[in-house]
Design an enzyme around this catalytic site. Structure first.
Site, short mmCIF file in Angstrom:
data_model
loop_
_atom_site.label_atom_id
_atom_site.label_comp_id
_atom_site.label_asym_id
_atom_site.label_seq_id
_atom_site.Cartn_x
_atom_site.Cartn_y
_atom_site.Cartn_z
CG ASN A 248 12.32 1.19 6.64
OD1 ASN A 248 11.53 0.66 5.87
ND2 ASN A 248 12.41 0.84 7.91
CG MET B 17 8.71 -8.18 5.70
SD MET B 17 8.54 -6.98 7.03
CE MET B 17 8.44 -8.08 8.43
CG HIS C 171 9.87 1.21 12.16
ND1 HIS C 171 10.10 -0.14 11.97
CD2 HIS C 171 9.60 1.36 13.48
CE1 HIS C 171 9.99 -0.77 13.13
NE2 HIS C 171 9.69 0.12 14.07
CB SER D 204 -0.98 0.01 1.18
OG SER D 204 -0.30 0.20 2.39
C1 GRF Z 1 3.95 -0.72 6.93
O1 GRF Z 1 3.27 -0.62 8.15
C2 GRF Z 1 5.38 -0.29 7.08
O2 GRF Z 1 5.56 0.74 8.01
C3 GRF Z 1 6.02 -1.56 7.59
O3 GRF Z 1 5.39 -2.59 6.87
C4 GRF Z 1 4.08 -2.17 6.48
C5 GRF Z 1 4.00 -2.32 5.00
O4 GRF Z 1 2.70 -2.11 4.51
N1 GRF Z 1 7.44 -1.50 7.44
P1 GRF Z 1 2.42 -2.03 2.94
O5 GRF Z 1 3.02 -3.30 2.32
O6 GRF Z 1 3.09 -0.81 2.41
O7 GRF Z 1 0.93 -1.99 2.80
#
Ligand code: GRF
Length: 192
Positions: free
Chosen positions: A112, A95, A114, A21
């Site tokens: 990044n 990840m 977070h 997203s």
């Molecule tokens: C987000 O909450 C981001 O902060 C974390 O992982 C999630 C990723 O969400 N690192 P998306 O894949 O961008 O929907």
């Protein structure tokens, strides 16, 4: 840091592992006239990442490589980034931990997002931790990536109030909504 020169947008890669997203939102942002970046490459460490669908939808090159052998994976990515003249990397729900060597090669050019108010709650399960600790506010942070996990210089943060009714899921949704605003704002801040 790379500086915006004239009207040329900074060629950017987004690294994902999941829903994407934030990726989708960054793509939309990149298409706005005064956005400093264009998104030219999507990388994922897994072909299961739902966010990869945005490659077709927005006609952006994608590359998938598992990190089982991170050295091979990173070497291939570095080649590709060079080939595509990528100057800036946004991690968005990526990840895997990038090696020191990789980060050095893109020093000051990897950011990044977070889902916590760093330095609080580095790593995983940030919303569970915030609720368990009975925190009154949670939030999100955009920061530069360094070899130490979630520890690079903070660019911007946004607070989100935690209500008594919040669960980790409901809080996660509220924070994610703010992430979508914060990431573009932080990128503008870097380049303007
Ligand atoms: C987000 O909450 C981001 O902060 C974390 O992982 C999630 C990723 O969400 N690192 P998306 O894949 O961008 O929907």
């Amino acid at each position: 840091m790379v500086k915006l020169t004239g009207l040329k947008k900074i060629k950017t890669a987004v690294f994902i592992s999941g829903t994407g997203s934030n990726l989708k939102n960054l793509i939309k942002f990149s298409k706005v006239k005064n956005s400093p970046i264009s998104i030219d490459l999507i990388f994922s460490n897994t072909s299961k990442a739902k966010g990869l669908k945005f490659s077709n939808r927005f006609n952006i090159k994608k590359y998938v490589s598992s990190f089982k052998n991170y050295k091979t994976a990173e070497a291939k990515i570095l080649d590709l980034l060079k080939e595509e003249n990528i100057e800036f990397i946004c991690l968005a729900g990526f990840m895997k931990i990038l090696s020191k060597n990789f980060i050095k090669k893109f020093s000051g050019k990897i950011v990044n997002i977070h889902p916590s108010l760093l330095p609080k709650y580095k790593g995983l399960n940030t919303h569970i931790k915030a609720i368990q600790n009975k925190d009154k506010v949670a939030g999100c942070t955009v920061h530069f990536v360094t070899a130490k996990l979630d520890s690079g210089k903070i660019i911007l943060q946004k607070e989100v109030k935690i209500s008594k009714k919040d669960t980790p899921t409901s809080l996660g949704k509220k924070v994610l909504k703010q992430e979508h605003k914060l990431y573009p704002t932080a990128i503008k801040k870097i380049f303007n």
